[in-house]
Design a protein around this motif. Structure first.
Motif, PDB file in Angstrom:
ATOM      1  N   PHE A 190       0.813  -1.216   0.000  1.00 26.23           N
ATOM      2  CA  PHE A 190       0.000   0.000   0.000  1.00 26.23           C
ATOM      3  C   PHE A 190       0.851   1.272   0.000  1.00 26.23           C
ATOM      4  O   PHE A 190       0.435   2.285  -0.558  1.00 26.23           O
ATOM      5  N   GLN A 191       2.049   1.213   0.546  1.00 27.04           N
ATOM      6  CA  GLN A 191       2.926   2.377   0.452  1.00 27.04           C
ATOM      7  C   GLN A 191       3.298   2.633  -1.011  1.00 27.04           C
ATOM      8  O   GLN A 191       3.325   3.774  -1.466  1.00 27.04           O
ATOM      9  N   LYS A 192       3.556   1.561  -1.758  1.00 30.24           N
ATOM     10  CA  LYS A 192       3.860   1.715  -3.192  1.00 30.24           C
ATOM     11  C   LYS A 192       2.647   2.280  -3.933  1.00 30.24           C
ATOM     12  O   LYS A 192       2.793   3.118  -4.825  1.00 30.24           O
ATOM     13  N   GLU A 193       1.455   1.817  -3.579  1.00 34.88           N
ATOM     14  CA  GLU A 193       0.235   2.339  -4.203  1.00 34.88           C
ATOM     15  C   GLU A 193       0.049   3.820  -3.862  1.00 34.88           C
ATOM     16  O   GLU A 193      -0.307   4.628  -4.724  1.00 34.88           O
ATOM     17  N   ILE A 194       0.293   4.178  -2.618  1.00 38.66           N
ATOM     18  CA  ILE A 194       0.184   5.582  -2.183  1.00 38.66           C
ATOM     19  C   ILE A 194       1.153   6.451  -2.986  1.00 38.66           C
ATOM     20  O   ILE A 194       0.778   7.505  -3.503  1.00 38.66           O
ATOM     21  N   ASP A 195       2.396   5.987  -3.109  1.00 37.10           N
ATOM     22  CA  ASP A 195       3.400   6.744  -3.866  1.00 37.10           C
ATOM     23  C   ASP A 195       3.000   6.878  -5.332  1.00 37.10           C
ATOM     24  O   ASP A 195       3.120   7.951  -5.923  1.00 37.10           O
ATOM     25  N   ILE A 220      -7.455  13.660  -4.770  1.00 39.41           N
ATOM     26  CA  ILE A 220      -7.142  13.348  -3.375  1.00 39.41           C
ATOM     27  C   ILE A 220      -5.841  14.065  -3.015  1.00 39.41           C
ATOM     28  O   ILE A 220      -4.823  13.900  -3.687  1.00 39.41           O
ATOM     29  N   LYS A 221      -5.883  14.851  -1.952  1.00 36.85           N
ATOM     30  CA  LYS A 221      -4.706  15.635  -1.551  1.00 36.85           C
ATOM     31  C   LYS A 221      -3.666  14.795  -0.817  1.00 36.85           C
ATOM     32  O   LYS A 221      -2.475  15.026  -0.946  1.00 36.85           O
ATOM     33  N   ASP A 222      -4.126  13.814  -0.015  1.00 32.28           N
ATOM     34  CA  ASP A 222      -3.193  13.024   0.786  1.00 32.28           C
ATOM     35  C   ASP A 222      -3.572  11.548   0.712  1.00 32.28           C
ATOM     36  O   ASP A 222      -4.423  11.073   1.455  1.00 32.28           O
ATOM     37  N   TRP A 223      -2.917  10.836  -0.193  1.00 34.35           N
ATOM     38  CA  TRP A 223      -3.232   9.419  -0.380  1.00 34.35           C
ATOM     39  C   TRP A 223      -2.857   8.583   0.845  1.00 34.35           C
ATOM     40  O   TRP A 223      -3.467   7.548   1.097  1.00 34.35           O
ATOM     41  N   ALA A 224      -1.882   9.012   1.607  1.00 32.95           N
ATOM     42  CA  ALA A 224      -1.513   8.273   2.827  1.00 32.95           C
ATOM     43  C   ALA A 224      -2.676   8.266   3.809  1.00 32.95           C
ATOM     44  O   ALA A 224      -2.967   7.235   4.436  1.00 32.95           O
ATOM     45  N   VAL A 225      -3.368   9.369   3.936  1.00 26.06           N
ATOM     46  CA  VAL A 225      -4.539   9.437   4.815  1.00 26.06           C
ATOM     47  C   VAL A 225      -5.696   8.652   4.195  1.00 26.06           C
ATOM     48  O   VAL A 225      -6.382   7.890   4.875  1.00 26.06           O
ATOM     49  N   LYS A 283      -3.280   0.448   4.711  1.00 22.52           N
ATOM     50  CA  LYS A 283      -1.866   0.343   5.073  1.00 22.52           C
ATOM     51  C   LYS A 283      -1.683  -0.185   6.503  1.00 22.52           C
ATOM     52  O   LYS A 283      -0.672  -0.783   6.830  1.00 22.52           O
ATOM     53  N   ALA A 284      -2.680   0.018   7.350  1.00 23.63           N
ATOM     54  CA  ALA A 284      -2.592  -0.430   8.752  1.00 23.63           C
ATOM     55  C   ALA A 284      -2.720  -1.948   8.901  1.00 23.63           C
ATOM     56  O   ALA A 284      -2.390  -2.493   9.959  1.00 23.63           O
TER      57      ALA A 284
END
Length: 186
Positions: free
Chosen positions: A48-53, A79-84, A90-91
């Motif tokens: 999911f980190q790769k997807e976020i990036d 979307i402004k913040d894909w990590a959020v 990701k959790a």
């Protein structure tokens, strides 16, 4: 006399510490053995980190729908913040020490299914559908958390390059039921 009492008190405290440490180390050795014997499962946080990036770099338009109980709203946006946005996904970490020894892995066709055999755990089932190259194409997660005050059921789905869904049902004693859904389509 007070020196004798202090030495005796120090010896008692030291004995309690030693006994506590012995019990603690036994429990840790059993848990550590479970962790060491558990095979490494799919690394969802890294995926999911790769997807976020990737999504942050692409910055796609998203048709996003948010529903809270009976109220629903849809908008096309960036979307402004894909990590959020993807934090619930990701959790999910299949390799958490708490899951060691409680994960059953089944593979059929192009689907890997992780079932959790301990009902006390928050995860029930994680399914990963692979594409023809063996890469994750779709991931679904079933979670449930219960205690004396509330019960929460979550269903998460992520399909690469297509959509994501977070659906949550919650029953809180005294406050009643809540339903929440977020869906984004690329």
């Amino acid at each position: 006399m007070s020196l004798h009492i202090n030495i005796k008190r120090i010896k008692n405290i030291a004995a309690v510490i030693c006994i506590t440490a012995a019990f603690y180390s036994c429990g840790n050795k059993e848990q550590q053995a479970k962790i060491e014997n558990q095979e490494k499962l799919f690394d969802l946080p890294s995926f999911f980190q790769k997807e976020i990036d990737s999504l942050a770099a692409l910055n796609p338009d998203v048709n996003k729908t948010v529903k809270k109980d009976e109220n629903e709203e849809s908008k096309k946006l960036k979307i402004k913040d894909w990590a959020v946005e993807l934090s619930s996904f990701k959790a999910i970490d299949l390799n958490k020490p708490a899951y060691a020894g409680f994960v059953k892995v089944d593979t059929a066709d192009s689907v890997i299914q992780y079932s959790f055999t301990n009902p006390e755990l928050d995860l029930s089932c994680v399914r990963i559908q692979l594409d023809q190259q063996g890469q994750p194409k779709m991931i679904s997660v079933e979670k449930e958390v219960r205690n004396t005050l509330y019960k929460t059921s979550e269903f998460l789905v992520y399909e690469k390059n297509n959509f994501y869904l977070v659906e949550k049902n919650q029953h809180v004693k005294v406050m009643g039921d809540n339903y929440y859904k977020v869906q984004g389509e690329f």
